[in-house]
Scaffold this active site. Structure first.
Site, mmCIF file in Angstrom:
data_model
loop_
_atom_site.group_PDB
_atom_site.id
_atom_site.type_symbol
_atom_site.label_atom_id
_atom_site.label_comp_id
_atom_site.label_asym_id
_atom_site.label_seq_id
_atom_site.Cartn_x
_atom_site.Cartn_y
_atom_site.Cartn_z
ATOM 1 N N ARG A 1 0.905 -1.158 0.000
ATOM 2 C CA ARG A 1 0.000 0.000 0.000
ATOM 3 C C ARG A 1 0.941 1.205 0.000
ATOM 4 O O ARG A 1 1.675 1.411 0.960
ATOM 5 C CB ARG A 1 -0.893 -0.011 1.233
ATOM 6 C CG ARG A 1 -1.783 -1.271 1.315
ATOM 7 C CD ARG A 1 -2.863 -1.107 2.370
ATOM 8 N NE ARG A 1 -3.500 -2.372 2.715
ATOM 9 C CZ ARG A 1 -4.535 -2.900 2.061
ATOM 10 N NH1 ARG A 1 -5.032 -2.280 1.019
ATOM 11 N NH2 ARG A 1 -5.082 -4.027 2.465
ATOM 12 N N ASP B 1 -12.519 -8.554 -0.879
ATOM 13 C CA ASP B 1 -13.686 -7.829 -0.365
ATOM 14 C C ASP B 1 -14.865 -7.769 -1.333
ATOM 15 O O ASP B 1 -15.983 -7.449 -0.933
ATOM 16 C CB ASP B 1 -13.299 -6.391 0.008
ATOM 17 C CG ASP B 1 -12.385 -6.345 1.221
ATOM 18 O OD1 ASP B 1 -12.202 -7.385 1.859
ATOM 19 O OD2 ASP B 1 -11.861 -5.256 1.517
ATOM 20 N N ASP C 1 -15.615 -5.530 -3.484
ATOM 21 C CA ASP C 1 -16.265 -4.225 -3.372
ATOM 22 C C ASP C 1 -15.993 -3.300 -4.557
ATOM 23 O O ASP C 1 -15.784 -2.106 -4.382
ATOM 24 C CB ASP C 1 -15.863 -3.540 -2.052
ATOM 25 C CG ASP C 1 -14.360 -3.347 -1.955
ATOM 26 O OD1 ASP C 1 -13.623 -3.898 -2.789
ATOM 27 O OD2 ASP C 1 -13.923 -2.642 -1.033
ATOM 28 N N ARG D 1 -13.387 -4.334 4.790
ATOM 29 C CA ARG D 1 -13.285 -2.996 5.399
ATOM 30 C C ARG D 1 -14.592 -2.219 5.318
ATOM 31 O O ARG D 1 -15.111 -1.750 6.324
ATOM 32 C CB ARG D 1 -12.147 -2.233 4.716
ATOM 33 C CG ARG D 1 -11.701 -1.027 5.463
ATOM 34 C CD ARG D 1 -10.502 -0.368 4.818
ATOM 35 N NE ARG D 1 -10.279 -0.830 3.464
ATOM 36 C CZ ARG D 1 -9.097 -1.111 2.943
ATOM 37 N NH1 ARG D 1 -8.025 -0.992 3.674
ATOM 38 N NH2 ARG D 1 -8.983 -1.495 1.687
ATOM 39 N N GLU E 1 -15.979 -6.866 9.600
ATOM 40 C CA GLU E 1 -15.115 -5.943 10.355
ATOM 41 C C GLU E 1 -15.539 -4.478 10.214
ATOM 42 O O GLU E 1 -15.299 -3.676 11.093
ATOM 43 C CB GLU E 1 -13.646 -6.101 9.948
ATOM 44 C CG GLU E 1 -13.351 -5.666 8.539
ATOM 45 C CD GLU E 1 -11.870 -5.650 8.191
ATOM 46 O OE1 GLU E 1 -11.033 -5.532 9.081
ATOM 47 O OE2 GLU E 1 -11.568 -5.750 6.992
HETATM 48 O O1 F6P Z 1 -7.723 -6.908 1.127
HETATM 49 C C1 F6P Z 1 -8.799 -6.229 1.695
HETATM 50 C C2 F6P Z 1 -8.691 -6.300 3.164
HETATM 51 O O2 F6P Z 1 -8.555 -7.637 3.460
HETATM 52 C C3 F6P Z 1 -9.804 -5.695 4.003
HETATM 53 O O3 F6P Z 1 -10.895 -6.522 4.146
HETATM 54 C C4 F6P Z 1 -9.095 -5.414 5.298
HETATM 55 O O4 F6P Z 1 -9.724 -4.388 6.008
HETATM 56 C C5 F6P Z 1 -7.752 -4.979 4.837
HETATM 57 O O5 F6P Z 1 -7.536 -5.650 3.629
HETATM 58 C C6 F6P Z 1 -6.606 -5.238 5.778
HETATM 59 O O6 F6P Z 1 -5.438 -5.079 5.062
HETATM 60 P P1 F6P Z 1 -3.970 -4.892 5.596
HETATM 61 O O7 F6P Z 1 -3.722 -5.989 6.508
HETATM 62 O O8 F6P Z 1 -3.136 -4.984 4.355
HETATM 63 O O9 F6P Z 1 -3.931 -3.558 6.212
#
Ligand code: F6P
Length: 328
Positions: A76, A132, A134, A176, A227
């Site tokens: 990210r 997700d 989404d 998320r 979540e």
């Molecule tokens: O890939 C999507 C997701 O799994 C969401 O459902 C979750 O909130 C998020 O990634 C968590 O990602 P990371 O562990 O990379 O912060």
């Protein structure tokens, strides 16, 4: 007029998802089949900025279709949100005459792709890769099917122990802003209730549902908590419920990142292959700033802008209604 595309790069960005490797394989091999030089960008947009770009041939993707995660790694990347970061990334693409970019990822990935494509005129094709589910424009995103299978395998095991001890379990699943995993895994595992970010369930409603089950001799129950739901995490909800409904011994399980790993299901391998194949063909046809997706059983394109802005309409409310009936 068809552009004369000679060099295409592929990257994965954001959260990894099972099926990404099947997609990378399809992108690389479809490009090579069409006489295009193929490149892989390591660690998503961060790799574009760091010039972590490698040539790929048909053998670079051998024996990867069954693997979870992403062989290209992912990240990210905050730097890509800045003008300077995007400019460095563009220069690195220019240095190799890369004239097409396939990005595999979720909404964050697509937001980056949209800004980058608009600003520099880079030809971009998106592939929806996120557990997700989404993004608007694809009934299923890559990894979603495998994630649901992983979740139900875990819930089946929890159900064994929940039933043996007459317990109430709150199981938190990922998503998320999206309740897709929660809803479908709830149906497939026979959960008593599902809490989603898209549709608020009141505490009264949830407790009434659990009470009704208990009064008709349900000896154990499972509540799936997405979540992103408005109550907070599964621990918070379990506490609130216990204060008012103390019929069962209550336990909480957070499934966490195990939902993102594992070998992709046949569905995700085939979807990844179809989407990767289509993404390159769309670029070669001259299409850009679109996402390839599965609608019904056809691969169709949607503008990245639409894919990003319309995803909140994705909740399958008919399935939610059905869950209530089937869990009495
Ligand atoms: O890939 C999507 C997701 O799994 C969401 O459902 C979750 O909130 C998020 O990634 C968590 O990602 P990371 O562990 O990379 O912060």
């Amino acid at each position: 007029m068809k552009p004369n595309i000679k060099n295409i790069a592929v990257l994965t960005s954001g959260g990894d998802a099972p099926g990404m490797n099947a997609c990378i394989r399809a992108v690389v091999r479809t490009g090579i089949y069409n006489g295009v030089n193929m490149f892989g960008v390591l660690q998503g947009y961060q790799g574009l900025i760091n010039d972590n770009i490698i040539p790929m041939d048909a053998r670079s993707v051998s024996n990867t279709i069954h693997m979870g995660g992403t062989i290209l790694k992912t990240a990210r990347c905050l730097e890509f949100k800045t003008e300077e970061g995007m400019e460095i990334a563009f220069k690195n693409l220019q240095a190799r005459d890369i004239d097409g970019l396939v990005v595999i990822g979720g909404d964050g990935t697509f937001t980056g792709a949209q800004r980058f494509g608009k600003k520099f005129g880079v030809r971009v094709m998106g592939v929806p890769g996120t557990i997700d589910n989404d993004l608007y424009g694809s009934d299923f995103t890559l990894g979603y099917d495998t994630a649901i299978n992983t979740v139900i395998e875990a819930i089946d095991k929890i159900r064994d122990t929940a039933d043996s001890h007459d317990r109430l379990f709150f199981i938190e699943v990922m998503g998320r802003d999206s309740g897709c995993i929660a809803l479908r895994s709830g149906i497939a595992s026979g959960a008593e209730a599902v809490l989603l970010p898209e549709k608020e369930t009141s505490l009264d409603e949830l407790i009434a549902q659990l009470e009704s089950g208990a009064s008709t001799k349900k000896s154990s129950s499972i509540v799936i908590v997405s979540e992103g739901n408005k109550f907070g995490g599964a621990y918070d909800i379990a506490k609130k419920v216990k204060e008012r409904f103390n019929h069962y011994d209550t336990k909480v399980t957070i499934l966490g990142h195990l939902q993102r790993g594992g070998s992709p299901s046949s569905f995700d391998r085939i979807l990844g292959s179809r989407l990767g194949f289509a993404a390159v063909n769309e670029l070669l046809k001259g299409n850009t700033m679109h996402m390839v997706g599965l609608r019904g059983n056809s691969i169709e394109t949607t503008s990245i802008e639409e894919a990003l802005t319309r995803h909140f309409f994705k909740l399958e409310s008919d399935l939610l209604e059905m869950t209530k009936v089937l869990s009495i």
